[in-house]
Write a protein that holds these residues in place. Structure first.
Motif, PDB file in Angstrom:
ATOM      1  N   ALA A 182       1.457 -29.408 -13.819  1.00 18.29           N
ATOM      2  CA  ALA A 182       0.755 -30.481 -13.650  1.00 18.29           C
ATOM      3  C   ALA A 182       0.229 -29.432 -12.080  1.00 18.29           C
ATOM      4  CB  ALA A 182       1.412 -32.369 -13.628  1.00 18.29           C
ATOM      5  N   ASP A 183      -0.898 -29.042 -12.854  1.00 18.13           N
ATOM      6  CA  ASP A 183      -1.313 -28.815 -11.467  1.00 18.13           C
ATOM      7  C   ASP A 183      -2.791 -29.151 -11.098  1.00 18.13           C
ATOM      8  OD1 ASP A 183      -2.608 -26.732  -9.393  1.00 18.13           O
ATOM      9  OD2 ASP A 183      -2.157 -25.131 -11.088  1.00 18.13           O
ATOM     10  N   GLU A 184      -2.613 -30.329 -10.322  1.00 17.00           N
ATOM     11  CA  GLU A 184      -4.437 -30.838  -9.812  1.00 17.00           C
ATOM     12  C   GLU A 184      -4.271 -31.710 -11.039  1.00 17.00           C
ATOM     13  OE1 GLU A 184      -4.145 -31.644  -7.006  1.00 17.00           O
ATOM     14  OE2 GLU A 184      -4.110 -29.702  -4.884  1.00 17.00           O
ATOM     15  N   PRO A 185      -3.458 -32.315 -11.870  1.00 14.75           N
ATOM     16  CA  PRO A 185      -3.985 -32.954 -13.129  1.00 14.75           C
ATOM     17  C   PRO A 185      -5.050 -34.038 -12.445  1.00 14.75           C
ATOM     18  CG  PRO A 185      -2.372 -34.516 -12.458  1.00 14.75           C
ATOM     19  CD  PRO A 185      -2.103 -32.039 -11.598  1.00 14.75           C
ATOM     20  N   THR A 186      -4.522 -34.783 -12.205  1.00  7.29           N
ATOM     21  CA  THR A 186      -5.891 -35.712 -11.304  1.00  7.29           C
ATOM     22  C   THR A 186      -6.854 -35.613 -10.407  1.00  7.29           C
ATOM     23  OG1 THR A 186      -5.094 -36.549  -9.481  1.00  7.29           O
ATOM     24  CG2 THR A 186      -4.763 -37.414 -11.518  1.00  7.29           C
ATOM     25  N   GLY A 187      -7.294 -34.335 -10.352  1.00  6.90           N
ATOM     26  CA  GLY A 187      -8.409 -33.406  -9.224  1.00  6.90           C
ATOM     27  C   GLY A 187      -9.813 -33.880  -9.774  1.00  6.90           C
ATOM     28  N   VAL A 214       1.778 -29.797  -8.614  1.00  2.23           N
ATOM     29  CA  VAL A 214       1.215 -29.911  -7.643  1.00  2.23           C
ATOM     30  C   VAL A 214      -0.513 -31.158  -7.089  1.00  2.23           C
ATOM     31  CG1 VAL A 214      -0.315 -27.912  -6.690  1.00  2.23           C
ATOM     32  CG2 VAL A 214       1.931 -26.909  -8.074  1.00  2.23           C
ATOM     33  N   THR A 215       0.506 -31.124  -5.966  1.00  3.89           N
ATOM     34  CA  THR A 215      -0.671 -32.285  -5.632  1.00  3.89           C
ATOM     35  C   THR A 215      -1.240 -32.132  -4.470  1.00  3.89           C
ATOM     36  OG1 THR A 215      -2.158 -34.330  -5.609  1.00  3.89           O
ATOM     37  CG2 THR A 215       0.515 -34.069  -5.892  1.00  3.89           C
ATOM     38  N   HIS A 216      -2.504 -32.410  -3.307  1.00  2.51           N
ATOM     39  CA  HIS A 216      -3.226 -31.883  -1.828  1.00  2.51           C
ATOM     40  C   HIS A 216      -2.564 -34.079  -2.091  1.00  2.51           C
ATOM     41  CE1 HIS A 216      -4.809 -28.717  -3.063  1.00  2.51           C
ATOM     42  NE2 HIS A 216      -4.609 -28.348  -1.483  1.00  2.51           N
ATOM     43  N   SER A 217      -2.803 -34.776  -2.855  1.00  6.13           N
ATOM     44  CA  SER A 217      -2.724 -36.385  -2.677  1.00  6.13           C
ATOM     45  C   SER A 217      -1.328 -36.431  -2.579  1.00  6.13           C
ATOM     46  CB  SER A 217      -3.499 -37.159  -3.467  1.00  6.13           C
ATOM     47  OG  SER A 217      -3.401 -37.892  -3.781  1.00  6.13           O
ATOM     48  N   HIS A 218      -1.249 -37.265  -1.509  1.00  3.42           N
ATOM     49  CA  HIS A 218      -0.487 -37.844  -0.778  1.00  3.42           C
ATOM     50  C   HIS A 218      -0.087 -39.423  -2.350  1.00  3.42           C
ATOM     51  CE1 HIS A 218       1.021 -37.188   3.538  1.00  3.42           C
ATOM     52  NE2 HIS A 218       0.349 -36.247   2.516  1.00  3.42           N
ATOM     53  N   GLU A 219      -1.827 -40.000  -2.157  1.00  3.53           N
ATOM     54  CA  GLU A 219      -1.384 -40.880  -3.299  1.00  3.53           C
ATOM     55  C   GLU A 219      -0.322 -40.832  -4.337  1.00  3.53           C
ATOM     56  OE1 GLU A 219      -4.410 -44.367  -5.315  1.00  3.53           O
ATOM     57  OE2 GLU A 219      -5.275 -42.968  -3.977  1.00  3.53           O
ATOM     58  N   VAL A 220      -0.996 -39.537  -5.502  1.00  2.23           N
ATOM     59  CA  VAL A 220      -0.408 -38.683  -6.832  1.00  2.23           C
ATOM     60  C   VAL A 220       0.681 -38.497  -5.711  1.00  2.23           C
ATOM     61  CG1 VAL A 220      -0.675 -36.880  -8.220  1.00  2.23           C
ATOM     62  CG2 VAL A 220      -2.959 -38.299  -6.918  1.00  2.23           C
TER      63      VAL A 220
END
Length: 251
Positions: A182-187, A214-220
């Motif tokens: 999953a690449d930034e699936p909630t972005g 992959v995510t930038h988000s600490h929360e995710v």
């Protein structure tokens, strides 16, 4: 639902690693202009793990994801996907390997707009050679599992962003892959839709599906089981827990 859960459980110690990398590097360019997007990475992810890959822009996480997803090959080093040495696989077999062992979820869904939800989910099974009746049955089961039983005949433009992402997840898992990427699936989602997607990933993890996100988000990332941090093409932390992540400076 039986079609999504029919594979008998195999003891973890009898399974090959979902991912095993040995000194994997990916270099772009030559000479002084060469960029080591991935630099001597050694990484193992076991079946059933739920991992998040994090790092600043340019850290190499997208390149690493492309290698894991067999969308790119390393310049050097070795990569085994579910026990298969990817370097030994030709282009045609690699395509089959990718279709049968990997499921992909992208930030922007990547659904075909002229196909209905169920047709989008059926598509990868056609490439995998699944019979017509089984394709329909498995697609219906996957979409029902995503809470979309009444939206199967809608096309992507008729669906909300969260619904489109759930269709994309159904498409990703319908071939019962070894690994869900999953690449930034909630972005691209609002907070409520993002929470729904993360809840789905948690449920898939509890069913034993291996997930790398992959995510930038600490929360995710905190919803995962294990965080892998990257910087300058290298893995700086391979086994951070969500609790340990909270002590790091946000990206």
């Amino acid at each position: 639902m039986s079609d999504l859960n029919h594979t008998p459980a195999v003891p973890a110690d009898l399974k090959p690693a979902a991912i095993a990398m040995e000194n994997v590097s990916r270099v772009f360019g030559t000479g002084e202009a060469a960029v080591r997007a991935c630099d001597l990475i050694n990484l193992t992810i076991q079946p059933g793990e739920y991992c998040a890959i994090m790092g600043q822009s340019g850290s190499g996480k997208s390149t690493l994801m492309n290698i894991i997803g067999c969308l790119d090959r390393p310049t050097s080093g070795r990569y085994w996907l579910d026990g298969t040495d990817v370097a030994t696989v030709g282009k045609t077999r690699l395509t089959r390997l990718r279709n049968r062992k990997l499921g992909f979820v992208f930030q922007r869904y990547e659904l075909l707009p002229n196909l209905t939800a169920i047709e989008n989910v059926i598509l990868p099974m056609m490439y995998a050679g699944v019979g017509r009746q089984a394709r329909r049955r498995r697609a219906e089961a996957a979409l029902t599992h995503m809470g979309l039983a009444n939206r199967m005949d809608k096309r992507p433009p008729q669906l909300s962003g969260g619904q489109q992402q759930r269709v994309a997840i159904a498409r990703a898992i319908v071939n019962q892959p070894v690994l869900l990427l999953a690449d930034e699936p909630t972005g691209a989602l609002d907070s409520q839709s993002a929470a729904e997607v993360l809840s789905i990933f948690q449920a898939l993890h509890q069913r034993g599906i291996t997930i790398v996100m992959v995510t930038h988000s600490h929360e995710v990332a905190s919803h995962s089981q294990r965080i892998i941090m990257m910087s300058d093409g290298q893995v700086t932390h391979a086994h951070l827990s969500p609790a340990e992540l909270g002590h790091l400076t946000p990206l």
